[in-house]
Design an enzyme around this catalytic site. Structure first.
Site, PDB file in Angstrom:
ATOM      1  N   ARG A 184     -37.048   0.053  46.497  1.00  0.00           N
ATOM      2  CA  ARG A 184     -36.107  -0.714  45.695  1.00  0.00           C
ATOM      3  C   ARG A 184     -34.718  -0.091  45.833  1.00  0.00           C
ATOM      4  O   ARG A 184     -34.568   1.128  45.847  1.00  0.00           O
ATOM      5  CB  ARG A 184     -36.522  -0.741  44.211  1.00  0.00           C
ATOM      6  CG  ARG A 184     -37.715  -1.650  43.915  1.00  0.00           C
ATOM      7  CD  ARG A 184     -37.371  -3.106  44.114  1.00  0.00           C
ATOM      8  NE  ARG A 184     -38.454  -4.017  43.768  1.00  0.00           N
ATOM      9  CZ  ARG A 184     -39.357  -4.477  44.620  1.00  0.00           C
ATOM     10  NH1 ARG A 184     -39.333  -4.067  45.882  1.00  0.00           N
ATOM     11  NH2 ARG A 184     -40.281  -5.325  44.228  1.00  0.00           N
ATOM     12  N   GLU A 237     -28.400  -5.703  45.741  1.00  0.00           N
ATOM     13  CA  GLU A 237     -29.297  -6.827  45.454  1.00  0.00           C
ATOM     14  C   GLU A 237     -29.300  -7.160  43.966  1.00  0.00           C
ATOM     15  O   GLU A 237     -29.409  -8.329  43.586  1.00  0.00           O
ATOM     16  CB  GLU A 237     -30.717  -6.507  45.918  1.00  0.00           C
ATOM     17  CG  GLU A 237     -30.868  -6.396  47.432  1.00  0.00           C
ATOM     18  CD  GLU A 237     -32.243  -5.910  47.834  1.00  0.00           C
ATOM     19  OE1 GLU A 237     -33.249  -6.473  47.347  1.00  0.00           O
ATOM     20  OE2 GLU A 237     -32.326  -4.948  48.620  1.00  0.00           O
ATOM     21  N   HIS A 255     -34.203  -6.494  53.182  1.00  0.00           N
ATOM     22  CA  HIS A 255     -35.348  -6.548  52.260  1.00  0.00           C
ATOM     23  C   HIS A 255     -36.438  -7.463  52.833  1.00  0.00           C
ATOM     24  O   HIS A 255     -36.921  -8.387  52.176  1.00  0.00           O
ATOM     25  CB  HIS A 255     -34.937  -7.031  50.874  1.00  0.00           C
ATOM     26  CG  HIS A 255     -35.910  -6.615  49.804  1.00  0.00           C
ATOM     27  ND1 HIS A 255     -35.572  -6.501  48.482  1.00  0.00           N
ATOM     28  CD2 HIS A 255     -37.226  -6.280  49.870  1.00  0.00           C
ATOM     29  CE1 HIS A 255     -36.627  -6.130  47.767  1.00  0.00           C
ATOM     30  NE2 HIS A 255     -37.639  -5.990  48.601  1.00  0.00           N
TER      31      HIS A 255
END
Length: 337
Positions: free
Chosen positions: A241, A270, A293
């Site tokens: 992440r 993001e 991603h």
């Protein structure tokens, strides 16, 4: 098989025909949402999502924010099935409050993300991006990189993906250090890994690969202070992440030559669009290999996660237990599969 036909709405792209047939054969009528160009379920408005989901019993979701107001507007909805394993965009308290089940596609994408992790390690270490650019620009000078073989790799977090990465790394005869809040002595003995604290891992590792979940206490787990502990030629890999890394600090470390490179599939921007310029600077650097991603986005990986999400939907609609590790929120089923 569900007792009567149910409505399933899919708001993710790349939903395969085999999984559609599986749902239909198990009593579900499936609608795959079609968004306008440039729109995804993550950027669609709440009103658009409500219009799509008003008659749905189940929702197979990508990256939309699942909020209390949205769930309250969908009284018929029984299950929110993430096609993926992260659920930070789902308000779990809201799901409990409104009686919705929330599932993830555990076991679906770990092999694909583990492959991407190794690809980024090798790509950065062997300077593949720079070497290809040399050939494009000419005359194609030879650039010296580094081996992955026989180096030290630090793994932060030890979930499914991390364990698959460790299994792959064993073929490279590396020393594996692991930092995790829940050490498993039996696993360490079987796989030959060494548990260490985070500072020790950062100091000793030639490659550091992040596999921790994103939570308030893991935000900026890798910050300027911790980057300063790493070797000057070390490589940071993040396929977990974006918020785990302070991307401004990472950019500064790379620009100052205090780090050997980075392999990134996720970015802080993001969830924080104001950091888009930082992302642009990172991905333009020759010592960064970056992907958008997309570590789980292989044909095989998406088929697996589609099928796990579909199994979760059918199980919940049948009041059965979803596959192991998939149920995040939901009432206890009356019977198991």
């Amino acid at each position: 098989m569900v007792d009567e036909r149910k409505s399933v709405v899919v708001t993710q792209k790349f939903f395969d025909e085999g999984t559609l047939r599986f749902l239909e054969e198990n009593g579900c009528d499936v609608t795959v949402a079609r968004f306008a160009d440039g729109v995804t379920d993550a950027t669609a408005s709440e009103a658009e999502l409500i219009a799509l989901l008003g008659g749905a019993d189940a929702w197979i979701v990508g990256h939309a924010s699942v909020t209390l107001s949205l769930l309250r507007a969908l009284p018929r909805l029984k299950v929110v099935a993430r096609r993926g394993v992260g659920y930070e965009k789902v308000d779990l308290d809201a799901a409990k409050q409104t009686g919705k089940a929330v599932t993830i596609a555990a076991g679906g994408n770990e092999e694909s993300v583990a492959d991407r992790t190794l690809a980024l390690m090798l790509g950065v270490a062997h300077r593949l991006r720079e070497s290809q650019q040399q050939l494009i620009d000419g005359p194609g000078a030879i650039l010296l990189g580094h081996d992955l073989y026989a180096r030290t790799v630090g793994i932060v977090g030890l979930g499914r993906i991390a364990r698959n990465v460790v299994r792959r790394l064993k073929a490279f005869d590396v020393t594996v250090l692991v930092h995790t809040p829940r050490p498993d002595p039996a696993y360490a003995e079987a796989m030959g890994v060494e548990y260490v604290d985070l500072a020790t891992l950062l100091r000793r590792s030639d490659f550091v690969s992040l596999h921790a979940p994103f939570k308030p206490d893991t935000r900026h787990l890798i910050n300027a202070e911790r980057l300063s502990l790493m070797k000057g030629d070390a490589v940071l890999i993040n396929t977990a992440r974006g918020g785990l890394v302070d991307d401004r600090a990472l950019l500064a470390a790379l620009a100052a030559g205090r780090l050997g490179g980075a392999g990134l599939d996720v970015f802080e921007s993001e969830a924080a669009p104001d950091l888009a310029d930082v992302t642009r600077e990172l991905v333009r650097r020759p010592d960064v290999v970056a992907t958008p991603h997309s570590g789980a986005s292989t044909h095989e990986g998406l088929r697996r996660t589609n099928r796990v999400a579909a199994h979760c939907v059918v199980s919940v609609l049948n009041n059965q237990a979803p596959p192991a590790g998939c149920l995040i929120v939901g009432p206890a089923p009356r019977r198991s599969v």
